[in-house]
Scaffold this active site. Structure first.
Site, PDB file in Angstrom:
ATOM      1  N   GLY A  17      -5.337   6.219  -1.378  1.00  0.00           N
ATOM      2  CA  GLY A  17      -4.414   5.786  -0.363  1.00  0.00           C
ATOM      3  C   GLY A  17      -3.236   6.854  -0.186  1.00  0.00           C
ATOM      4  N   SER A  28      -2.383   9.402   1.709  1.00  0.00           N
ATOM      5  CA  SER A  28      -2.366  10.226   2.899  1.00  0.00           C
ATOM      6  C   SER A  28      -1.195   9.685   3.825  1.00  0.00           C
ATOM      7  CB  SER A  28      -3.613  10.314   3.913  1.00  0.00           C
ATOM      8  OG  SER A  28      -3.860   8.984   4.389  1.00  0.00           O
ATOM      9  N   TYR A  37       5.408 -13.172   6.052  1.00  0.00           N
ATOM     10  CA  TYR A  37       4.816 -12.075   4.929  1.00  0.00           C
ATOM     11  C   TYR A  37       4.685 -12.917   3.688  1.00  0.00           C
ATOM     12  CZ  TYR A  37       4.014  -7.506   2.889  1.00  0.00           C
ATOM     13  OH  TYR A  37       3.779  -6.619   2.156  1.00  0.00           O
TER      14      TYR A  37
END
Length: 403
Positions: free
Chosen positions: A53, A55, A243
Site C-alpha cells: 500500500g 502509493s 468508526y
C-alpha cells in the site's frame, strides 16, 4: 507525448483526474521534510523493507520516510490505474513514479509493483523479487485500505461496509456544494448486519497481513529480528459510533488480535516482532469517505493548527523504533501509539466544544476549512504550492521499471 492542461473536476471529495506535476511536487516536498539520520546505513547493510500500500496516505508516508530517513531498500506494492487517452493516471500512479525517481537519485534500490496485493500471484512475485535481489526481508509495513477483497483460496469476494454496530448512528458531517461552500448536516447510518460485519473484517482485518507474513516465512525470507507493523487508527470518541465501534472498528480489533498472534509466532521463529501502529488523524483518500471524519479533521486542525503531526513525521518515528534507533514502545494492547498528540484531554475537549457548536453558519470560524479543502485537492495533485496549473503537463508517465 500527451501534454495538456489539467483542471480539477470533482464529485464531492472524489476527483476525476490527477495532476502529475502536483503529485511529483508533493512527494518531493514530503521527502525534503524528512530529517535524515546523521549516519545512514547504506549498501548491502541497509534494511530491506516491503511496504504494501505504498502509493497513498500513510503507506506513501511509510515509503518516503523509510527511504529518506531509514535508508531502506526493497519493494513497494500498490494498485493504481495507468493513464489513458481520455483520463490521467491515478494520483498514486504519479506519486509512485516520483518516489521511484527520488529513491534512484538517493542510491536506494527500490522496486515498485502494481497489482492486487490480496492475490497469491502478487505474493509470489514479491517473494521472487526479494529472494533474487536481496536474499532477506527485515521489515514489512502493511497499509491497505480497499473496498473489497477476493480470497485467493476460495475465490469469494468480500465487500466492506461503513456502518455502526447495534444501533443507528447519527453524526454530524461536513460537505461542500458545487461552489465550495461548506454545509454541516446530520446524517443517519443504519446498523450493519452480521454478514456486513464479517465481510468488513474479511477485507480490512488481519487475514491478508497474516497471509503475507506466512508466505514470506514459508519462502525462508524473514531475517533474524524481522519486524512488521500494520497501520491503524483509533480516533476520537466523537467519531467512535461510525468508526471504532462500527464495522471498521471490528476489523481493526481483528487486526490487533492478528498482531498479537503474529508477534508470538515471529518471536519463536526469528526473534521478530509484530505490532499495529496507531496513527493520528490525516486527510486521506480513504478517510474522506467516512461520515464525520472530514468535520472532525477540520475542527482538529482548527484547534491545533501547525501542531498537527504529519503522516511522514509520524512514520519517521515508527521507522526509528522499528530499526532500533529508539526502543519499540507499545501500549498494554501491543500497539505503537503515534496518535497521542491528538488524543490528549486538552485537545479532545477543545475539539468537542467546537463539534457541539458547529453549524453551517459557524463552521468557518471553528474549523480550518482552507487547509482541509487544500489537503483534499492535494491528494490529487492540485493546490500544491509552486506548481503552474496554467501550463500543459505530460500525463503519459511510465510506471517505474525495476533496475
Amino acid at each position: 507525448m500527451s501534454e495538456r492542461i489539467i483542471t480539477p473536476r470533482n464529485r464531492g471529495f472524489l476527483f476525476l483526474d490527477a495532476h502529475p506535476a502536483g503529485c511529483t511536487r508533493l512527494v518531493n516536498d514530503m521527502w525534503r521534510s524528512v530529517a535524515a539520520r546523521p549516519a545512514e546505513v547504506l549498501g548491502e547493510d541497509a534494511p530491506v523493507a516491503l511496504v504494501i500500500g505504498s502509493s497513498s496516505g500513510y503507506g506513501l508516508a511509510a515509503t518516503v520516510a523509510g527511504l529518506a530517513r531509514a535508508g531502506i531498500r526493497g519493494v513497494g506494492v500498490s494498485f493504481e490505474k495507468a493513464p489513458t487517452e481520455r483520463r490521467t493516471g491515478t494520483a498514486g500512479w504519479y506519486r509512485t513514479a516520483a518516489t521511484a525517481e527520488l529513491a534512484e537519485q538517493a542510491g536506494r534500490e527500490m522496486h515498485f509493483l502494481n497489482g492486487d496485493a490480496f492475490s497469491d500471484a502478487m505474493k509470489d512475485q514479491v517473494a521472487d523479487l526479494i529472494e533474487e535481489r536481496f536474499g532477506r526481508l527485515d521489515h514489512l509495513i502493511y497499509s491497505v485500505a480497499a473496498p473489497r477483497r477476493t480470497d485467493p483460496e476460495t475465490g469469494v469476494t468480500y465487500a466492506s461496509a461503513l456502518k455502526p454496530i447495534g444501533a443507528t448512528a447519527r453524526t454530524q458531517t461536513l460537505v461542500f456544494d458545487e461552489d465550495g461552500k461548506p454545509d454541516v448536516r446530520e446524517v443517519s447510518t443504519e446498523p450493519a448486519d452480521e454478514d456486513e460485519i464479517a465481510q468488513t473484517v474479511a477485507v480490512m482485518g488481519g487475514t491478508d497481513w497474516e497471509r503475507w507474513v506466512s508466505h514470506l516465512a514459508g519462502r525462508g525470507l524473514l531475517a533474524q529480528g524481522f519486524s512488521t507493523a500494520a497501520l491503524s487508527y483509533i480516533g476520537s470518541p466523537l467519531t467512535a459510533d461510525i468508526y471504532r465501534q462500527g464495522t471498521i472498528g471490528a476489523a481493526k480489533a481483528h487486526l490487533e488480535r492478528t498482531a498479537r498472534t503474529l508477534d508470538a509466532r515471529l518471536g519463536e521463529l526469528c526473534g521478530g516482532r509484530a505490532v499495529t501502529s496507531v496513527n493520528g488523524a490525516a486527510v486521506t483518500q480513504s478517510s474522506t469517505a467516512i461520515p464525520g471524519i472530514a468535520l472532525y479533521t477540520g475542527l482538529l486542525r482548527g484547534v491545533l493548527g501547525g501542531d498537527m503531526v504529519s503522516p511522514v513525521d509520524q512514520l519517521s518515528e515508527l521507522w526509528d523504533q522499528l530499526t532500533g534507533v529508539r526502543p519499540l514502545e507499545t501500549d498494554e494492547e501491543g500497539r505503537v501509539r503515534l496518535d497521542t498528540w491528538e488524543l490528549t484531554d486538552k485537545v479532545q475537549d477543545a475539539v468537542a466544544e467546537r463539534w457541539q457548536a458547529a453549524t453551517t453558519e459557524t463552521i468557518t470560524d471553528l474549523a480550518d476549512l482552507d487547509w482541509f479543502r487544500g489537503s483534499v485537492r492535494q491528494l490529487y495533485g492540485f493546490s500544491v504550492p509552486g506548481v503552474d496549473y496554467s501550463a500543459s503537463v505530460e500525463t503519459d508517465v511510465a510506471w517505474p521499471a525495476s533496475r
